[in-house]
Design a protein around this motif. Sequence first.
Motif, PDB file in Angstrom:
ATOM      1  N   GLU A  45       0.798  -1.223   0.000  1.00 16.65           N
ATOM      2  CA  GLU A  45       0.000   0.000   0.000  1.00 16.65           C
ATOM      3  C   GLU A  45       0.833   1.277   0.000  1.00 16.65           C
ATOM      4  OE1 GLU A  45       1.330  -0.838   4.036  1.00 16.65           O
ATOM      5  OE2 GLU A  45       0.438  -2.047   2.435  1.00 16.65           O
ATOM      6  N   LEU A  46       2.143   1.181   0.161  1.00 18.15           N
ATOM      7  CA  LEU A  46       2.981   2.377   0.236  1.00 18.15           C
ATOM      8  C   LEU A  46       3.020   3.111  -1.108  1.00 18.15           C
ATOM      9  CD1 LEU A  46       6.049   1.088   2.299  1.00 18.15           C
ATOM     10  CD2 LEU A  46       4.178   2.545   3.105  1.00 18.15           C
ATOM     11  N   PRO A  47       2.984   4.446  -1.097  1.00 13.10           N
ATOM     12  CA  PRO A  47       3.101   5.200  -2.361  1.00 13.10           C
ATOM     13  C   PRO A  47       4.506   5.101  -2.924  1.00 13.10           C
ATOM     14  CG  PRO A  47       3.096   6.692  -0.481  1.00 13.10           C
ATOM     15  CD  PRO A  47       2.808   5.324   0.073  1.00 13.10           C
ATOM     16  N   VAL A  48       4.610   5.127  -4.247  1.00 11.22           N
ATOM     17  CA  VAL A  48       5.903   4.969  -4.905  1.00 11.22           C
ATOM     18  C   VAL A  48       6.263   6.226  -5.701  1.00 11.22           C
ATOM     19  CG1 VAL A  48       7.315   3.532  -6.417  1.00 11.22           C
ATOM     20  CG2 VAL A  48       5.462   2.501  -5.084  1.00 11.22           C
ATOM     21  N   VAL A  49       5.478   6.538  -6.721  1.00 13.93           N
ATOM     22  CA  VAL A  49       5.764   7.701  -7.573  1.00 13.93           C
ATOM     23  C   VAL A  49       5.173   8.931  -6.905  1.00 13.93           C
ATOM     24  CG1 VAL A  49       5.559   8.701  -9.867  1.00 13.93           C
ATOM     25  CG2 VAL A  49       5.729   6.226  -9.608  1.00 13.93           C
ATOM     26  N   THR A  50       5.975   9.632  -6.143  1.00 16.82           N
ATOM     27  CA  THR A  50       5.567  10.837  -5.434  1.00 16.82           C
ATOM     28  C   THR A  50       6.407  12.017  -5.907  1.00 16.82           C
ATOM     29  OG1 THR A  50       7.158  10.507  -3.648  1.00 16.82           O
ATOM     30  CG2 THR A  50       5.020   9.431  -3.409  1.00 16.82           C
ATOM     31  N   PHE A  51       5.950  13.201  -5.573  1.00 11.56           N
ATOM     32  CA  PHE A  51       6.736  14.395  -5.908  1.00 11.56           C
ATOM     33  C   PHE A  51       8.112  14.330  -5.261  1.00 11.56           C
ATOM     34  CE2 PHE A  51       8.251  18.650  -4.846  1.00 11.56           C
ATOM     35  CZ  PHE A  51       8.224  19.270  -6.092  1.00 11.56           C
ATOM     36  N   ARG A  52       8.141  13.862  -4.008  1.00 11.72           N
ATOM     37  CA  ARG A  52       9.410  13.765  -3.281  1.00 11.72           C
ATOM     38  C   ARG A  52      10.371  12.824  -4.009  1.00 11.72           C
ATOM     39  NH1 ARG A  52       8.484  12.465   2.714  1.00 11.72           N
ATOM     40  NH2 ARG A  52       7.630  10.532   1.860  1.00 11.72           N
ATOM     41  N   MET A  53       9.863  11.689  -4.476  1.00 16.46           N
ATOM     42  CA  MET A  53      10.730  10.730  -5.157  1.00 16.46           C
ATOM     43  C   MET A  53      11.254  11.294  -6.465  1.00 16.46           C
ATOM     44  SD  MET A  53      11.045   8.266  -7.741  1.00 16.46           S
ATOM     45  CE  MET A  53       9.468   7.563  -8.237  1.00 16.46           C
ATOM     46  N   LEU A  54      10.408  11.942  -7.238  1.00 21.80           N
ATOM     47  CA  LEU A  54      10.836  12.484  -8.530  1.00 21.80           C
ATOM     48  C   LEU A  54      11.807  13.640  -8.352  1.00 21.80           C
ATOM     49  CD1 LEU A  54       7.416  12.411 -10.431  1.00 21.80           C
ATOM     50  CD2 LEU A  54       9.350  10.854 -10.722  1.00 21.80           C
ATOM     51  N   PHE A  55      11.545  14.518  -7.393  1.00 20.25           N
ATOM     52  CA  PHE A  55      12.411  15.676  -7.175  1.00 20.25           C
ATOM     53  C   PHE A  55      13.788  15.240  -6.680  1.00 20.25           C
ATOM     54  CE2 PHE A  55      14.191  19.149  -4.703  1.00 20.25           C
ATOM     55  CZ  PHE A  55      13.982  20.250  -5.518  1.00 20.25           C
ATOM     56  N   LEU A  56      13.805  14.409  -5.652  1.00 18.33           N
ATOM     57  CA  LEU A  56      15.082  13.918  -5.149  1.00 18.33           C
ATOM     58  C   LEU A  56      15.770  13.020  -6.166  1.00 18.33           C
ATOM     59  CD1 LEU A  56      14.285  13.110  -1.401  1.00 18.33           C
ATOM     60  CD2 LEU A  56      15.527  15.077  -2.324  1.00 18.33           C
ATOM     61  N   GLY A  57      14.980  12.331  -6.980  1.00 17.39           N
ATOM     62  CA  GLY A  57      15.560  11.470  -8.002  1.00 17.39           C
ATOM     63  C   GLY A  57      16.384  12.251  -9.004  1.00 17.39           C
ATOM     64  N   LEU A  58      15.868  13.388  -9.446  1.00 20.83           N
ATOM     65  CA  LEU A  58      16.630  14.224 -10.371  1.00 20.83           C
ATOM     66  C   LEU A  58      17.891  14.771  -9.693  1.00 20.83           C
ATOM     67  CD1 LEU A  58      13.712  16.201 -12.071  1.00 20.83           C
ATOM     68  CD2 LEU A  58      15.175  14.483 -13.139  1.00 20.83           C
ATOM     69  N   GLY A  59      17.735  15.192  -8.439  1.00 15.72           N
ATOM     70  CA  GLY A  59      18.893  15.740  -7.733  1.00 15.72           C
ATOM     71  C   GLY A  59      19.987  14.712  -7.507  1.00 15.72           C
ATOM     72  N   PHE A  60      19.608  13.533  -7.074  1.00 19.36           N
ATOM     73  CA  PHE A  60      20.617  12.514  -6.791  1.00 19.36           C
ATOM     74  C   PHE A  60      21.140  11.841  -8.056  1.00 19.36           C
ATOM     75  CE2 PHE A  60      19.097  12.832  -2.421  1.00 19.36           C
ATOM     76  CZ  PHE A  60      20.318  12.847  -1.759  1.00 19.36           C
ATOM     77  N   SER A  61      20.411  11.913  -9.138  1.00 19.02           N
ATOM     78  CA  SER A  61      20.977  11.462 -10.410  1.00 19.02           C
ATOM     79  C   SER A  61      22.157  12.347 -10.795  1.00 19.02           C
ATOM     80  CB  SER A  61      19.907  11.495 -11.505  1.00 19.02           C
ATOM     81  OG  SER A  61      18.885  10.557 -11.249  1.00 19.02           O
ATOM     82  N   GLY A  62      21.980  13.665 -10.600  1.00 18.30           N
ATOM     83  CA  GLY A  62      23.094  14.568 -10.848  1.00 18.30           C
ATOM     84  C   GLY A  62      24.249  14.316  -9.902  1.00 18.30           C
ATOM     85  N   PHE A  63      23.950  14.068  -8.636  1.00 16.42           N
ATOM     86  CA  PHE A  63      24.994  13.802  -7.644  1.00 16.42           C
ATOM     87  C   PHE A  63      25.759  12.518  -7.980  1.00 16.42           C
ATOM     88  CE2 PHE A  63      26.126  11.860  -3.484  1.00 16.42           C
ATOM     89  CZ  PHE A  63      27.068  12.794  -3.084  1.00 16.42           C
ATOM     90  N   GLY A  64      25.037  11.475  -8.374  1.00 16.83           N
ATOM     91  CA  GLY A  64      25.688  10.216  -8.724  1.00 16.83           C
ATOM     92  C   GLY A  64      26.595  10.342  -9.927  1.00 16.83           C
ATOM     93  N   SER A  65      26.176  11.138 -10.911  1.00 18.48           N
ATOM     94  CA  SER A  65      27.010  11.310 -12.100  1.00 18.48           C
ATOM     95  C   SER A  65      28.294  12.059 -11.770  1.00 18.48           C
ATOM     96  CB  SER A  65      26.223  12.043 -13.187  1.00 18.48           C
ATOM     97  OG  SER A  65      25.927  13.370 -12.790  1.00 18.48           O
ATOM     98  N   VAL A  66      28.194  13.072 -10.905  1.00 18.06           N
ATOM     99  CA  VAL A  66      29.384  13.824 -10.493  1.00 18.06           C
ATOM    100  C   VAL A  66      30.350  12.914  -9.745  1.00 18.06           C
ATOM    101  CG1 VAL A  66      30.179  15.657  -8.949  1.00 18.06           C
ATOM    102  CG2 VAL A  66      28.233  16.068 -10.462  1.00 18.06           C
ATOM    103  N   LEU A  67      29.818  12.099  -8.852  1.00 16.66           N
ATOM    104  CA  LEU A  67      30.660  11.226  -8.047  1.00 16.66           C
ATOM    105  C   LEU A  67      31.358  10.179  -8.916  1.00 16.66           C
ATOM    106  CD1 LEU A  67      31.267  11.041  -5.032  1.00 16.66           C
ATOM    107  CD2 LEU A  67      29.524   9.259  -4.869  1.00 16.66           C
ATOM    108  N   ALA A  68      30.654   9.638  -9.901  1.00 13.26           N
ATOM    109  CA  ALA A  68      31.256   8.628 -10.775  1.00 13.26           C
ATOM    110  C   ALA A  68      32.439   9.198 -11.547  1.00 13.26           C
ATOM    111  CB  ALA A  68      30.201   8.081 -11.746  1.00 13.26           C
TER     112      ALA A  68
END
Length: 774
Positions: free
Chosen positions: A89-112
């Motif tokens: 029953e837990l929500p998956v696609v939320t604003f929080r997930m999408l917003f942080l997802g874009l931010g941490f995608s950028g962070f992961g690319s920088v770190l790599a």
Amino acid sequence: MESTQPIPARQDSEFTDDIEKKVYASSEEKPDYLDAVTYSEDGLEELRLKQAEELETRLASGAAKDSEYLVKDAHDVSIKVLSIRDDYELPVVTFRMLFLGLGFSGFGSVLAQLYYFKPQTLLVSESFLLIVIYFFGKAWEKCLPSHGLFRYINHGPFNIKEHVPLLVSSRQAGTYLHWIIKPPSCSDNQLNPGIAIFTLLGSQLIGYSFAGLLQEALVYPSVCFWPTVITPASIFQALHFDGGLGSKRTKIFWTLFAGIFCYEIIPQWIFPVLTGVSIFCLVDHNSSVIRNVFGGANNNEGMGLLAVCFDWNIIGSSCLYTPLWTQLNQDIGIFFTYMLMCAVYYGNIWHGLNFPFMSQAIFDINGLFIPCTNITEQYNQTAILTDNKFDPIKYAEVGPAYFAATNALYFIIANLAMGATVSHVLCFYWNELLPFFRMLNPWNKTLTVTHDEHYTAMKRYEKVPKYWFLSLLAIAYGMAQATNYTGKSNFTWWQLTIILLLSSVFTIAYCTTSAILGYQQYSTQLDGFYSMIGSYMAPGDPIATMYAALYGSQPTVQGIALLGDLKLGQYLKIPPKVNFLVQVMGCIVGALLNYVMELSIVSQQRAALLAIAGTRLWSGQHAQSFNTNAIAWGALGREMFSPGKTYFMIPIALAIGTVPPIIQYALHRKWPRSILLKNFNTSIVLQYSCYLSVGLNTQVNTAMALGVISQYWIRNKYPRAFTKYNYIVAGALDGGTQVISFILNLALFGAAGPAVPWWGNDGKYASDRCLAPS
């Protein structure tokens, strides 16, 4: 739904034996209907799921026997170490997930990209990203209001169904840019930024398409348990299922995380001698022989024989989760490394004594190398090219090119290992995986039952249709063809098609070994192979060879990462379509930001990246290796690798490597009870038979010892502790280490400004006090 025919005898007997041995505490508990010849497929899977849940309850409460805690195989790992729980029953696609997802995608690319230019080959740790994301997710939950309109932004507690997709997207963004900008070696060829980004994106999406088409064979079955994702899966469940900070597992995790966070400042910055303590180097600072054999705390320094490492940043947690027999095969290969590297260098094979003991560059016969000059007495790569193609007249003036002896050995060993990997997979895993590969055929009528509890629990979610992956493959293929021609790669449509067909074969082989054994390829190994193939298709053209290496190796590397994330999604019950969304999102964001980050690092640290040995903190070894492959194969292929030439054994090694697994399999069929013949893996032994030819090497001995202690002694003598805490410990050590490493890299090591030195390391010598590499 009732099956129309009995499940084949082999699968049926395996399954019922598995039920008896793994699920039921005694033979009296076994239901009578398990002996039936025909049974309901869905009912049988539900039964297995129910019994696994009961076992999980006993293990969690401590009511189980020690024998039930004992982890013997892949199936045991999946149901004893990990929970089958699914909070549907837990929500998956939320604003929080999408917003942080874009931010941490950028962070992961920088770190790599940051790790790409490190002396030791490091990957972005899932544990590190997982912890950082958890802190941000919980901060969002606690700090932002959740009532009124804000409930759409902060809907409530940060949950595992949001957390996992965030990790997946940031991991997929963390893919090396590789070579698309001007490499820090010699070529002045630089692509238009748009073409460069779409070139990288096309190669990534091709790998993702391969992964999606292979998931039925390499994700659904329990035999494909993906050892590399067990640790992050354990951390996820400890953080979200163990009742918060009060549980014992969570307390142990955070205690170790904090301890290693503080400790790692010492070996990484204050006293780097802890990176590799070598008694021989402490005794003799001036001997090149001592350095080559016993040193290894600096990049391209030595083999690190008998050295002891106290820096978890380069030890890593793989020794705690990689299966025991995989590690033993690796250790056998490393034993051969010591002998082979010394033999080729000190035996002066391929004029080895003329060149550095370890290097990824190419040299003239006098061992001189400056990559971007026009000095005629030194080997100048650009001096043999006219319009970026090989010029035989200029080559006659410059003279032949040579590898360092250990680098030439590496190329031979790499090709041997590639051939052996394909043969080993076909010989030893064909019967287990063939039913699942049949599922790839849309006209297949044979019933195949996937006996895996996590897969059964995932059946409530809608799968991603195959045509999604086929459509993505068509788009990525068109993108690759378009960028090839607009980027003036000289790499034709048919050449690209052949490379991708070859890549699909090796993707299947290496994804299989990754899924079952936790054994992966090296991207530099694949680069060399595809450079070789590219040189035959486009002789004398280093740029075309670069494209061949990119489109050959990148889909395999990306496919392994993506399949691992699909398995992580299965373990943690993430809807497949959500996984698809965040993986594609991560690929797109990563392609954009990787380009920007690599430009920044190259401009800030260009001198260190150009040096053969680099520094303790920065190294251009990967770019140098890629550039070396392009020049050696693309421009000089016929002059270096043809029959009768210096390195003619390198291409032949691929065919030779296919033979040892076939011999081993024949012996295994003759003596099927032999444990050694069953578990010995020639492809892994070969892969590691020149493992120490690059990078930092002092961690090897420490990792060997920890691997045996964890996977043999603790696993068998203390099964409760192993099942509950082994993978949590691995994740805590990785997470704390990489958090502090990221801070140190930005603040003190020069990733975002000038480096800050410390008196604890004398720059006159290597970190282990050996003679510094030249």
